[in-house]
Every structure is written in structure tokens, then in C-alpha cells.
Design an enzyme around this catalytic site. Structure first.
Site, PDB file in Angstrom:
ATOM      1  N   TYR A 175      20.187  19.055  -7.265  1.00 56.26           N
ATOM      2  CA  TYR A 175      20.369  18.225  -8.453  1.00 56.26           C
ATOM      3  C   TYR A 175      20.651  19.094  -9.684  1.00 56.26           C
ATOM      4  O   TYR A 175      21.280  18.666 -10.628  1.00 56.26           O
ATOM      5  CB  TYR A 175      19.093  17.418  -8.748  1.00 56.26           C
ATOM      6  CG  TYR A 175      18.820  16.222  -7.866  1.00 56.26           C
ATOM      7  CD1 TYR A 175      19.609  15.914  -6.766  1.00 56.26           C
ATOM      8  CD2 TYR A 175      17.743  15.383  -8.161  1.00 56.26           C
ATOM      9  CE1 TYR A 175      19.321  14.815  -5.977  1.00 56.26           C
ATOM     10  CE2 TYR A 175      17.460  14.277  -7.379  1.00 56.26           C
ATOM     11  CZ  TYR A 175      18.242  13.991  -6.287  1.00 56.26           C
ATOM     12  OH  TYR A 175      17.950  12.898  -5.515  1.00 56.26           O
TER      13      TYR A 175
ATOM     14  N   CYS B 209      10.501  24.562 -11.386  1.00 54.90           N
ATOM     15  CA  CYS B 209      11.220  23.912 -10.290  1.00 54.90           C
ATOM     16  C   CYS B 209      10.293  23.974  -9.084  1.00 54.90           C
ATOM     17  O   CYS B 209       9.698  25.017  -8.807  1.00 54.90           O
ATOM     18  CB  CYS B 209      12.516  24.678 -10.003  1.00 54.90           C
ATOM     19  SG  CYS B 209      13.332  24.182  -8.481  1.00 54.90           S
TER      20      CYS B 209
ATOM     21  N   GLU C 182      16.028  26.767   0.152  1.00 55.04           N
ATOM     22  CA  GLU C 182      16.468  25.751   1.123  1.00 55.04           C
ATOM     23  C   GLU C 182      16.885  26.397   2.444  1.00 55.04           C
ATOM     24  O   GLU C 182      16.923  25.760   3.476  1.00 55.04           O
ATOM     25  CB  GLU C 182      17.627  24.912   0.566  1.00 55.04           C
ATOM     26  CG  GLU C 182      17.236  23.922  -0.527  1.00 55.04           C
ATOM     27  CD  GLU C 182      16.608  22.614  -0.014  1.00 55.04           C
ATOM     28  OE1 GLU C 182      17.003  22.140   1.058  1.00 55.04           O
ATOM     29  OE2 GLU C 182      15.698  22.091  -0.688  1.00 55.04           O
TER      30      GLU C 182
END
Ligand code: DGL
Length: 255
Positions: free
Chosen positions: A42, A170, A136
């Protein structure tokens, strides 16, 4: 309502750092997690796109009957509008919990903030967008040269700044905390957005009389917008246990 699950969402795997902490401090609570793995990251998207995605994610969780919405995503928390009005549910992002703690623990009043590009556009500090891709893909080992190089590059502006506290703004970043600590040294206290958000969520639930009784063993169910296989592969990095309970694909565009 007390018996309803806690709804947690993020663009991908990062919000699991909040899930892990919720499972630890509120083991009696059920959790429904949504990771928008089909649209991550995002942090490099426009305000409009992030707001639209956040609303769809929250609508999905509302449909799952959650009692509170936790945006375990620094990007959504700093860019998208407050979702509580729109959805009529208690809501928290990660900004308030982390900022309150940073303000409390700093000794010299100099606080660094790292987050995704969208988050940092809001506070004019250092974005670390590349961290998200590393996390990720499971690249978090502080002994890994590639990880060290990346962290060194992004931390350079902070080295001479005199900060004694850094907000990991984050939810992906707590996975890189060891590598960041290795680079910044023990003089800088790292504020973990996942952990602080879990503590804050507990506070809201307690205040609203919505905490479950201790005699229940909480279950967690996970939903993703891309293939569950990748999620399962890396989720163990974020959670203390692997997400074997339930991982299911959903079409988020329907919400
Ligand atoms: N976990 C998200 C956050 O806390 C970042 C990942 C992304 O860029 O989507 O901002």
C-alpha cells in the site's frame, strides 16, 4: 458482542506482528485477520487507492462480525480517514499507540520515524519502502549481507541525528528490528508498532467492557486476497505459531 472476534487487517503479512502480540496478551480472544496480499504494498500507492482499499478491508471484517477494527498497517493509519465513523465500530490504527509510547520513553525528545513512503509523506521523515519487499520475501536475518546493506543505507540519515527513540511505523518493520538494532546500537529504543497496537487494543476493549472472559481459548482465522500458499510460507516468521487454523482466499473487490 464480547464473544465476537477482534478484526485485524494489513496490506499483507506485516499486521501479523500485531496478531502475535494480541495472541500473547489476550489469549482468550478470537481473531479474524485479513491480509491484502493481492494488492500489497500500500505504501507506494495514492491516498485515494489506500483509502479505498482500507474501506474494503474493513467492510470485509465487519461482515465477519468483529467487535473492533485494528488497522495494523502504518500506511492505512496515517493516510486513510478514521474508519470508526464509516463502520460504526471501535477502531484503532498504529499511530496513536506508537506515538504515545515514543513520547513517554524518549529521554532527549529526539524521535526518529520510519515507515512506508505514504506514511512518511505525512511526517516528513525517512521512508523505508524497500523493507516491505524484503520482509514479504522472508529476508530479515541480521547476518545476511543484503539485509545489512539495505538497513545501513536507510539508517544513514539517522546515524548523526542524535535520536534516542525510533518508531517502527510500519508493521512489517518489527521483523527487521534485530538488523536495525545492530546498525543503530543499543542507545536507540525501537518502538514496535505491532506490540503497541495490541496493548492499545486491549485498553480500548477493557474500557468498552468488551474483553472476553479468560476461560476461552482464542482461535485465529486468516483471510488473504492472493494465494494462501505464500502467506502460509512466510507467516511463521511473524507469528509464534504457524497459521494452520484456517487460511482462506477471498475476493476483496466484492466489498
Ligand atoms: N504493513 C504496512 C504498513 O504498516 C506496509 C506495507 C505496505 O506498503 O503495504 O504500513
Amino acid at each position: 458482542m464480547k464473544q465476537s472476534p477482534i478484526g485485524v487487517f494489513d496490506s499483507g503479512l506485516g499486521g501479523l506482528t500485531a496478531v502475535r502480540e494480541i495472541q500473547q496478551i489476550m489469549p482468550q480472544e478470537d481473531i479474524v485477520y485479513f491480509g491484502d496480499t493481492g494488492r500489497v504494498p500500500y505504501g507506494s500507492k495514492s491516498r485515494e487507492a489506500i483509502s479505498k482499499y482500507a474501506l474494503q478491508d474493513a467492510r470485509f471484517l465487519k461482515k465477519m462480525g468483529v467487535k473492533i477494527l485494528v488497522a495494523a498497517c502504518g500506511t492505512v493509519s496515517s493516510v486513510a480517514p478514521d474508519l470508526s465513523e464509516e463502520l460504526g465500530l471501535p477502531y484503532t490504527g498504529v499511530v496513536n499507540p506508537t506515538c504515545f509510547t515514543a513520547a513517554r520513553v524518549t529521554r532527549n525528545g529526539k524521535i526518529g520515524v520510519i515507515g512506508t513512503a505514504a506514511t512518511i509523506n505525512e511526517v516528513f521523515e525517512q521512508h523505508c519502502q524497500l523493507f516491505v519487499s524484503f520482509v514479504e520475501n522472508g529476508l530479515v536475518d541480521p547476518a545476511d549481507e543484503l539485509v545489512q546493506l539495505m538497513v545501513r543505507r536507510y539508517m544513514a540519515p539517522f546515524k548523526e541525528s542524535g535520536i534516542d527513540t525510533m518508531i517502527l511505523g510500519c508493521t512489517h518493520f518489527p521483523l527487521l528490528a534485530d538488523a536495525i538494532r545492530q546498525e543503530m546500537g543499543d542507545g536507540v529504543t525501537l518502538i514496535d508498532s505491532g506490540k503497541e497496537t495490541a496493548i492499545y487494543t486491549q485498553k480500548i476493549l477493557r474500557g468498552a467492557g468488551l474483553l472476553r472472559d479468560d476461560d476461552h481459548k482464542g482461535e485465529s482465522n486468516y483471510y488473504v486476497s492472493d494465494t494462501p500458499a505464500d502467506f502460509e510460507k512466510y507467516a511463521a516468521l511473524f507469528l509464534n505459531n504457524s497459521p494452520h487454523n484456517h487460511v482462506e482466499h477471498i475476493n476483496i473487490e466484492e466489498y
